[in-house]
Design a protein around this motif. Structure first.
Motif, PDB file in Angstrom:
ATOM      1  N   HIS A  14       0.836  -1.205   0.000  1.00 12.88           N
ATOM      2  CA  HIS A  14       0.000   0.000   0.000  1.00 12.88           C
ATOM      3  C   HIS A  14       0.874   1.260   0.000  1.00 12.88           C
ATOM      4  N   LEU A  15       1.993   1.221   0.723  1.00 12.94           N
ATOM      5  CA  LEU A  15       2.898   2.371   0.724  1.00 12.94           C
ATOM      6  C   LEU A  15       3.507   2.590  -0.657  1.00 12.94           C
ATOM      7  N   LYS A  16       3.876   1.512  -1.320  1.00 14.36           N
ATOM      8  CA  LYS A  16       4.464   1.642  -2.651  1.00 14.36           C
ATOM      9  C   LYS A  16       3.431   2.123  -3.667  1.00 14.36           C
ATOM     10  N   LYS A  17       2.205   1.633  -3.541  1.00 16.81           N
ATOM     11  CA  LYS A  17       1.155   2.123  -4.446  1.00 16.81           C
ATOM     12  C   LYS A  17       0.903   3.611  -4.200  1.00 16.81           C
ATOM     13  N   ALA A  18       0.880   4.003  -2.935  1.00 13.76           N
ATOM     14  CA  ALA A  18       0.676   5.423  -2.612  1.00 13.76           C
ATOM     15  C   ALA A  18       1.799   6.276  -3.190  1.00 13.76           C
ATOM     16  N   ALA A  19       3.037   5.752  -3.146  1.00 15.15           N
ATOM     17  CA  ALA A  19       4.165   6.497  -3.710  1.00 15.15           C
ATOM     18  C   ALA A  19       3.972   6.727  -5.208  1.00 15.15           C
ATOM     19  N   VAL A  20       3.454   5.725  -5.904  1.00 13.19           N
ATOM     20  CA  VAL A  20       3.175   5.886  -7.332  1.00 13.19           C
ATOM     21  C   VAL A  20       2.031   6.879  -7.539  1.00 13.19           C
ATOM     22  N   ASN A  21       1.001   6.789  -6.697  1.00 15.37           N
ATOM     23  CA  ASN A  21      -0.086   7.761  -6.780  1.00 15.37           C
ATOM     24  C   ASN A  21       0.437   9.193  -6.638  1.00 15.37           C
ATOM     25  N   LEU A  22       1.398   9.378  -5.739  1.00 18.98           N
ATOM     26  CA  LEU A  22       1.990  10.710  -5.578  1.00 18.98           C
ATOM     27  C   LEU A  22       2.708  11.140  -6.857  1.00 18.98           C
ATOM     28  N   GLN A  23       3.455  10.220  -7.459  1.00 21.12           N
ATOM     29  CA  GLN A  23       4.160  10.542  -8.693  1.00 21.12           C
ATOM     30  C   GLN A  23       3.184  10.956  -9.788  1.00 21.12           C
ATOM     31  N   LEU A  24       2.023  10.316  -9.803  1.00 17.56           N
ATOM     32  CA  LEU A  24       1.010  10.612 -10.818  1.00 17.56           C
ATOM     33  C   LEU A  24       0.072  11.749 -10.399  1.00 17.56           C
ATOM     34  N   LYS A  25       0.359  12.337  -9.249  1.00 14.05           N
ATOM     35  CA  LYS A  25      -0.448  13.439  -8.696  1.00 14.05           C
ATOM     36  C   LYS A  25      -1.892  13.022  -8.446  1.00 14.05           C
ATOM     37  N   ILE A  55      -3.923   9.386  -0.489  1.00 16.26           N
ATOM     38  CA  ILE A  55      -4.452   9.559   0.872  1.00 16.26           C
ATOM     39  C   ILE A  55      -5.206   8.314   1.317  1.00 16.26           C
ATOM     40  N   SER A  56      -5.989   7.732   0.409  1.00 16.63           N
ATOM     41  CA  SER A  56      -6.729   6.506   0.757  1.00 16.63           C
ATOM     42  C   SER A  56      -5.775   5.373   1.136  1.00 16.63           C
ATOM     43  N   GLU A  57      -4.666   5.259   0.406  1.00 16.27           N
ATOM     44  CA  GLU A  57      -3.687   4.216   0.715  1.00 16.27           C
ATOM     45  C   GLU A  57      -3.047   4.464   2.082  1.00 16.27           C
ATOM     46  N   ALA A  91       5.961   7.385   8.020  1.00 18.44           N
ATOM     47  CA  ALA A  91       5.955   7.670   6.583  1.00 18.44           C
ATOM     48  C   ALA A  91       4.545   7.932   6.069  1.00 18.44           C
ATOM     49  N   ALA A  92       3.574   7.198   6.589  1.00 19.68           N
ATOM     50  CA  ALA A  92       2.187   7.399   6.153  1.00 19.68           C
ATOM     51  C   ALA A  92       1.693   8.792   6.542  1.00 19.68           C
ATOM     52  N   PHE A  93       2.003   9.219   7.766  1.00 21.51           N
ATOM     53  CA  PHE A  93       1.638  10.580   8.181  1.00 21.51           C
ATOM     54  C   PHE A  93       2.335  11.614   7.299  1.00 21.51           C
ATOM     55  N   PHE A  94       3.616  11.402   7.066  1.00 24.52           N
ATOM     56  CA  PHE A  94       4.418  12.389   6.345  1.00 24.52           C
ATOM     57  C   PHE A  94       3.923  12.586   4.916  1.00 24.52           C
ATOM     58  N   TYR A  95       3.725  11.483   4.201  1.00 14.33           N
ATOM     59  CA  TYR A  95       3.331  11.605   2.800  1.00 14.33           C
ATOM     60  C   TYR A  95       1.847  11.907   2.627  1.00 14.33           C
ATOM     61  N   ARG A  96       1.031  11.507   3.600  1.00 20.18           N
ATOM     62  CA  ARG A  96      -0.364  11.927   3.547  1.00 20.18           C
ATOM     63  C   ARG A  96      -0.448  13.442   3.683  1.00 20.18           C
ATOM     64  N   ALA A  97       0.395  13.998   4.539  1.00 20.22           N
ATOM     65  CA  ALA A  97       0.434  15.453   4.683  1.00 20.22           C
ATOM     66  C   ALA A  97       0.801  16.122   3.364  1.00 20.22           C
ATOM     67  N   TYR A  98       1.765  15.535   2.657  1.00 16.23           N
ATOM     68  CA  TYR A  98       2.180  16.095   1.367  1.00 16.23           C
ATOM     69  C   TYR A  98       1.018  16.091   0.377  1.00 16.23           C
ATOM     70  N   ALA A  99       0.266  15.000   0.348  1.00 15.20           N
ATOM     71  CA  ALA A  99      -0.894  14.925  -0.539  1.00 15.20           C
ATOM     72  C   ALA A  99      -1.959  15.944  -0.134  1.00 15.20           C
ATOM     73  N   GLN A 100      -2.212  16.055   1.165  1.00 18.82           N
ATOM     74  CA  GLN A 100      -3.201  17.030   1.651  1.00 18.82           C
ATOM     75  C   GLN A 100      -2.774  18.448   1.286  1.00 18.82           C
ATOM     76  N   LYS A 101      -1.495  18.706   1.408  1.00 12.79           N
ATOM     77  CA  LYS A 101      -0.992  20.039   1.074  1.00 12.79           C
ATOM     78  C   LYS A 101      -1.253  20.377  -0.392  1.00 12.79           C
ATOM     79  N   ASN A 102      -1.056  19.385  -1.275  1.00 18.00           N
ATOM     80  CA  ASN A 102      -1.286  19.619  -2.697  1.00 18.00           C
ATOM     81  C   ASN A 102      -2.759  19.821  -3.026  1.00 18.00           C
ATOM     82  N   LEU A 103      -3.633  19.330  -2.161  1.00 21.33           N
ATOM     83  CA  LEU A 103      -5.070  19.578  -2.311  1.00 21.33           C
ATOM     84  C   LEU A 103      -5.502  20.838  -1.567  1.00 21.33           C
ATOM     85  N   ARG A 104      -4.521  21.546  -1.015  1.00 21.48           N
ATOM     86  CA  ARG A 104      -4.750  22.781  -0.250  1.00 21.48           C
ATOM     87  C   ARG A 104      -5.580  22.549   1.005  1.00 21.48           C
ATOM     88  N   ARG A 105      -5.501  21.343   1.515  1.00 20.86           N
ATOM     89  CA  ARG A 105      -6.146  21.041   2.791  1.00 20.86           C
ATOM     90  C   ARG A 105      -5.097  21.259   3.882  1.00 20.86           C
TER      91      ARG A 105
END
Length: 227
Positions: free
Chosen positions: A54-65, A71-73, A86-100
């Motif tokens: 799930h972490l690796k899939k989420a990393a690819v989701n991040l690459q594909l924006k 976030i679901s992963e 790592a899940a907290f850290f990268y979820r934050a990055y995704a939330q930031k890109n959604l302006r949340r």
């Protein structure tokens, strides 16, 4: 300071932290991110409870924006392991890109509760504070960052950006000088300092710096175009 330069530093920090998560033979193959996503989906069908997948899939989701998918992963990972940094850290990055920004802030704070010296999380949290107008908090985080990493030019650059927004010119110039001292060949840092001198009408200092840059072989057209 240009927000773009600060953002560039954030991206570098994020990518350097992301690379260890991609250490699989799948990633060594010359395939596209979308192909990687298909591979991971099939593997998750077989191993639906694998946090690693799930972490690796989420990393690819991040690459594909694909921020919401990522976030679901990370949500799935955190349901299984509520302390996964790592899940907290990268979820934050995704939330930031959604302006949340509030949600991103919460996740970065969770990381820092567990690891107060986490460089990337504090840098990113400082940016969230800056984006939401909490400038005093941003400065506090960046002061702490400089204490934690006094040899990081990136930390001084980030703090200079906030100081410039606060019109604290002397403090910002000090931080640009520190960044240049640590990375003397970085032209972006030197041009950023020059722009600040020009904007604040410090003509004598700006002229001196322009002459120094010319002696280093920098064409005058480069820094005149920056005005």
């Amino acid at each position: 300071m240009d927000r773009g330069l600060y953002q560039k530093g954030i991206i570098i920090a994020l990518l350097s932290a992301l690379l260890p998560m991609c250490g699989s033979s799948v990633w060594a193959q010359d395939i596209s991110w979308k192909d990687s996503l298909d591979v991971l989906r099939k593997r998750i069908d077989v191993e639906p409870y694998s946090s690693d997948l799930h972490l690796k899939k989420a990393a690819v989701n991040l690459q594909l924006k694909q921020w919401d998918y990522a976030i679901s992963e990370y949500n799935l990972v955190l349901e299984k392991d509520p302390h996964h940094l790592a899940a907290f850290f990268y979820r934050a990055y995704a939330q930031k890109n959604l302006r949340r920004y509030d949600l991103a802030r919460q996740d970065y704070e969770e990381v820092l509760k567990r690891v107060p010296g986490h460089y990337e999380a504090r840098l990113c949290l400082a940016q969230i504070c800056q984006l939401t107008g909490k400038m005093t908090e941003a400065v506090d985080h960046l002061n702490r960052l400089v204490e934690l990493a006094p040899d990081s030019a990136e930390a001084y650059v980030a703090r200079a950006g906030v100081e410039q927004e606060l019109k604290q010119t002397d403090a910002a110039l000090y931080d640009w000088d520190q960044a240049i001292r640590l990375c003397p060949d970085n032209l972006d840092y030197q041009l950023s300092k020059l722009r600040l001198l020009q904007r604040t009408k410090r003509k004598r200092e700006a002229g001196k710096m322009m002459r120094e840059l010319e002696r280093k072989g920098i064409n005058r057209r480069v820094f005149e175009q920056e005005r």
